[in-house]
Enzyme design. Structure first.
Site, PDB file in Angstrom:
ATOM      1  N   SER A   1      63.915 -21.202   6.457  1.00  0.00           N
ATOM      2  CA  SER A   1      62.460 -21.392   6.342  1.00  0.00           C
ATOM      3  C   SER A   1      61.792 -20.022   6.261  1.00  0.00           C
ATOM      4  O   SER A   1      62.431 -18.994   6.504  1.00  0.00           O
ATOM      5  CB  SER A   1      61.936 -22.157   7.556  1.00  0.00           C
ATOM      6  OG  SER A   1      62.091 -21.354   8.710  1.00  0.00           O
TER       7      SER A   1
ATOM      8  N   LEU B   1      59.694 -18.477   8.282  1.00  0.00           N
ATOM      9  CA  LEU B   1      59.831 -17.725   9.531  1.00  0.00           C
ATOM     10  C   LEU B   1      61.300 -17.476   9.872  1.00  0.00           C
ATOM     11  O   LEU B   1      61.664 -16.392  10.338  1.00  0.00           O
ATOM     12  CB  LEU B   1      59.144 -18.489  10.681  1.00  0.00           C
ATOM     13  CG  LEU B   1      59.267 -17.856  12.053  1.00  0.00           C
ATOM     14  CD1 LEU B   1      58.729 -16.434  12.073  1.00  0.00           C
ATOM     15  CD2 LEU B   1      58.546 -18.694  13.097  1.00  0.00           C
TER      16      LEU B   1
ATOM     17  N   TYR C   1      53.055 -34.781  14.019  1.00  0.00           N
ATOM     18  CA  TYR C   1      53.499 -33.393  14.217  1.00  0.00           C
ATOM     19  C   TYR C   1      53.022 -32.883  15.580  1.00  0.00           C
ATOM     20  O   TYR C   1      53.803 -32.342  16.365  1.00  0.00           O
ATOM     21  CB  TYR C   1      52.937 -32.532  13.074  1.00  0.00           C
ATOM     22  CG  TYR C   1      53.319 -31.071  13.112  1.00  0.00           C
ATOM     23  CD1 TYR C   1      54.596 -30.653  12.740  1.00  0.00           C
ATOM     24  CD2 TYR C   1      52.407 -30.095  13.511  1.00  0.00           C
ATOM     25  CE1 TYR C   1      54.947 -29.309  12.754  1.00  0.00           C
ATOM     26  CE2 TYR C   1      52.747 -28.746  13.535  1.00  0.00           C
ATOM     27  CZ  TYR C   1      54.018 -28.360  13.158  1.00  0.00           C
ATOM     28  OH  TYR C   1      54.361 -27.030  13.186  1.00  0.00           O
TER      29      TYR C   1
HETATM   30  N1  NAP Z   1      53.880 -22.597   8.676  1.00  0.00           N
HETATM   31  C1  NAP Z   1      52.991 -22.638   9.646  1.00  0.00           C
HETATM   32  O1  NAP Z   1      51.788 -22.500   9.404  1.00  0.00           O
HETATM   33  C2  NAP Z   1      53.427 -22.838  11.080  1.00  0.00           C
HETATM   34  C3  NAP Z   1      52.456 -22.805  12.084  1.00  0.00           C
HETATM   35  C4  NAP Z   1      52.852 -22.958  13.405  1.00  0.00           C
HETATM   36  C5  NAP Z   1      54.171 -23.162  13.701  1.00  0.00           C
HETATM   37  N2  NAP Z   1      55.099 -23.198  12.718  1.00  0.00           N
HETATM   38  C6  NAP Z   1      56.493 -23.428  13.086  1.00  0.00           C
HETATM   39  O2  NAP Z   1      57.304 -22.398  12.565  1.00  0.00           O
HETATM   40  C7  NAP Z   1      58.626 -22.904  12.332  1.00  0.00           C
HETATM   41  C8  NAP Z   1      59.089 -22.507  10.943  1.00  0.00           C
HETATM   42  O3  NAP Z   1      58.196 -23.067  10.022  1.00  0.00           O
HETATM   43  P1  NAP Z   1      57.971 -22.452   8.563  1.00  0.00           P
HETATM   44  O4  NAP Z   1      56.510 -22.623   8.256  1.00  0.00           O
HETATM   45  O5  NAP Z   1      58.568 -21.101   8.512  1.00  0.00           O
HETATM   46  O6  NAP Z   1      58.797 -23.445   7.656  1.00  0.00           O
HETATM   47  P2  NAP Z   1      58.661 -23.559   6.043  1.00  0.00           P
HETATM   48  O7  NAP Z   1      58.788 -22.218   5.427  1.00  0.00           O
HETATM   49  O8  NAP Z   1      57.456 -24.398   5.726  1.00  0.00           O
HETATM   50  O9  NAP Z   1      59.935 -24.364   5.634  1.00  0.00           O
HETATM   51  C9  NAP Z   1      60.133 -25.707   6.018  1.00  0.00           C
HETATM   52  C10 NAP Z   1      61.565 -25.792   6.369  1.00  0.00           C
HETATM   53  O10 NAP Z   1      61.836 -27.013   7.029  1.00  0.00           O
HETATM   54  C11 NAP Z   1      63.188 -27.314   6.697  1.00  0.00           C
HETATM   55  N3  NAP Z   1      63.483 -28.671   7.144  1.00  0.00           N
HETATM   56  C12 NAP Z   1      62.753 -29.773   6.906  1.00  0.00           C
HETATM   57  N4  NAP Z   1      63.352 -30.819   7.481  1.00  0.00           N
HETATM   58  C13 NAP Z   1      64.479 -30.345   8.098  1.00  0.00           C
HETATM   59  C14 NAP Z   1      65.527 -30.929   8.835  1.00  0.00           C
HETATM   60  N5  NAP Z   1      65.527 -32.230   9.080  1.00  0.00           N
HETATM   61  N6  NAP Z   1      66.534 -30.143   9.326  1.00  0.00           N
HETATM   62  C15 NAP Z   1      66.538 -28.811   9.091  1.00  0.00           C
HETATM   63  N7  NAP Z   1      65.577 -28.186   8.390  1.00  0.00           N
HETATM   64  C16 NAP Z   1      64.560 -28.959   7.898  1.00  0.00           C
HETATM   65  C17 NAP Z   1      63.252 -27.044   5.215  1.00  0.00           C
HETATM   66  O11 NAP Z   1      64.598 -26.932   4.783  1.00  0.00           O
HETATM   67  P3  NAP Z   1      64.986 -27.207   3.227  1.00  0.00           P
HETATM   68  O12 NAP Z   1      64.415 -26.079   2.441  1.00  0.00           O
HETATM   69  O13 NAP Z   1      66.459 -27.220   3.206  1.00  0.00           O
HETATM   70  O14 NAP Z   1      64.360 -28.518   2.851  1.00  0.00           O
HETATM   71  C18 NAP Z   1      62.507 -25.695   5.174  1.00  0.00           C
HETATM   72  O15 NAP Z   1      63.392 -24.612   5.368  1.00  0.00           O
HETATM   73  C19 NAP Z   1      58.558 -24.411  12.570  1.00  0.00           C
HETATM   74  O16 NAP Z   1      59.019 -24.713  13.853  1.00  0.00           O
HETATM   75  C20 NAP Z   1      57.062 -24.702  12.489  1.00  0.00           C
HETATM   76  O17 NAP Z   1      56.695 -25.844  13.255  1.00  0.00           O
HETATM   77  C21 NAP Z   1      54.764 -23.043  11.400  1.00  0.00           C
END
Ligand code: NAP
Length: 311
Positions: A47, A49, A191
């Site tokens: 992902s 992060l 969520y």
């Molecule tokens: N983005 C934000 O604004 C934000 C804000 C607060 C907290 N967070 C937290 O930060 C963390 C990382 O988020 P991100 O925004 O960096 O993610 P992201 O770049 O939006 O990517 C989403 C990811 O989720 C993966 N995914 C979805 N379903 C999954 C599953 N069942 N098992 C394993 N992987 C799965 C996808 O994998 P595939 O590519 O293989 O589908 C992808 O790598 C998460 O815990 C999120 O809750 C994010």
């Protein structure tokens, strides 16, 4: 005297920026040394992060076990990491397939993780699923899937790796959560519920692990921006905008969050909220003046409905 006065301010500023630079370099070295040779597991390393966390921990000399549900993306991350790192001070990462919502497979994946180095020092529970929509438009099936990915998944993996940490009386568990684990906002019910549940579990775990020298941390960012939403480089207007308002308009960059995760690990911080003043204030208002918080959210929704009707 006059010349001294002219040079005093620039010299003072130069001195202060030098001290800040030295302080930051020392803190980076301290953070790096805290993870050197440590076995670090990152879920959903592919992902936005996850990739940045992989980069900072890899550069810090950690022995990485990178988990993700798409093999090709894991391999691409592996290639990117080893192509830039100095092999004499870094370890080749291990890759493991993990779909965090597939609860029945997690025990086997945990065994695979432990087989890599025989132990886990730091577990970063980063994997999560997002969903957006009105409560009545999201099926109960999807609600459950979100709960599996964001609550039961990290809990199952943590429980599977915990006996190894307890027997060694050392370890760190980091939950990447969200500000939505602290406040509920419209159209994010599943969520937010899963993130509230996760933070509750890991808060209790932190207290229980006190006697085993195992540190539990929660890191809650607000909005992590995507790379492509950054202002274009070399544009002065964009740079000023970036300097003053980037965090409000574009969210926090994944690099900044990853560096905060590294600091959280090295300083064994228990709870970190990465938020700008407005969302930070919202958390305090929700805690101390809940009815004011609900009224603000409700007026936002009414305003939205009015705009939609007018259009
Ligand atoms: N983005 C934000 O604004 C934000 C804000 C607060 C907290 N967070 C937290 O930060 C963390 C990382 O988020 P991100 O925004 O960096 O993610 P992201 O770049 O939006 O990517 C989403 C990811 O989720 C993966 N995914 C979805 N379903 C999954 C599953 N069942 N098992 C394993 N992987 C799965 C996808 O994998 P595939 O590519 O293989 O589908 C992808 O790598 C998460 O815990 C999120 O809750 C994010």
């Amino acid at each position: 005297m006059g010349i001294l006065a002219i040079f005093a301010l620039p010299l003072l500023l130069l001195g202060i920026s030098g001290i800040i630079h030295i302080y930051q370099s020392v803190m980076w070295l301290v953070s790096k040394s805290a993870v050197q040779n440590k076995v670090v597991v990152i879920t959903d390393a592919i992902s936005g992060l996850g990739k940045e966390c992989s980069r900072v921990f890899h550069a810090g000399g950690a022995r990485l076990v990178l988990c993700g549900r798409t093999w090709e993306k894991l391999e691409a991350l592996y290639d990117a990491l080893i192509s830039v790192a100095d092999p004499s001070v870094t370890y080749t990462p291990k890759l493991i397939l993990l779909d965090i919502s597939d609860i029945n497979c997690i025990q086997d994946v945990a065994k695979e993780i432990l087989n890599c180095y025989g132990c886990v020092d730091i577990l970063i529970n980063n994997a999560s699923m997002k969903v957006k929509g009105a409560v009545q438009s999201i099926s109960l099936e999807l609600d459950k899937k979100i709960m599996d990915a964001n609550y039961f998944g990290p809990v199952t993996l943590t429980k599977a790796l915990l006996p190894n940490m307890i027997s060694r009386k050392t370890g760190q568990i980091v939950l990447i959560n969200s500000i939505q684990g602290k406040i509920g906002v419209p159209f994010r019910a599943a969520y937010a519920a899963s993130k509230h549940a996760a933070v509750g579990f890991f808060d209790c775990l932190r207290a229980e692990m006190e006697g085993f020298d195992i540190c539990v941390s929660t890191v809650s960012p607000t909005f992590i921006c995507s790379y492509h939403r950054q202002p274009a480089a070399g544009n002065w207007e964009a740079s000023i905008w970036k300097f003053f308002f980037r965090k409000v308009a574009y969210g926090v960059h994944p690099v900044e969050v990853a560096e905060e995760v590294l600091r959280t690990v090295s300083r064994k911080k228990q709870e970190v909220l990465i938020a700008n003043p407005i969302p930070r204030a919202a958390v305090y208002i929700r805690t101390f003046f809940p009815e004011l918080f609900f009224a603000i959210v409700a007026s936002g929704i009414r305003e939205n409905l009015k705009t939609e009707e007018e259009n």
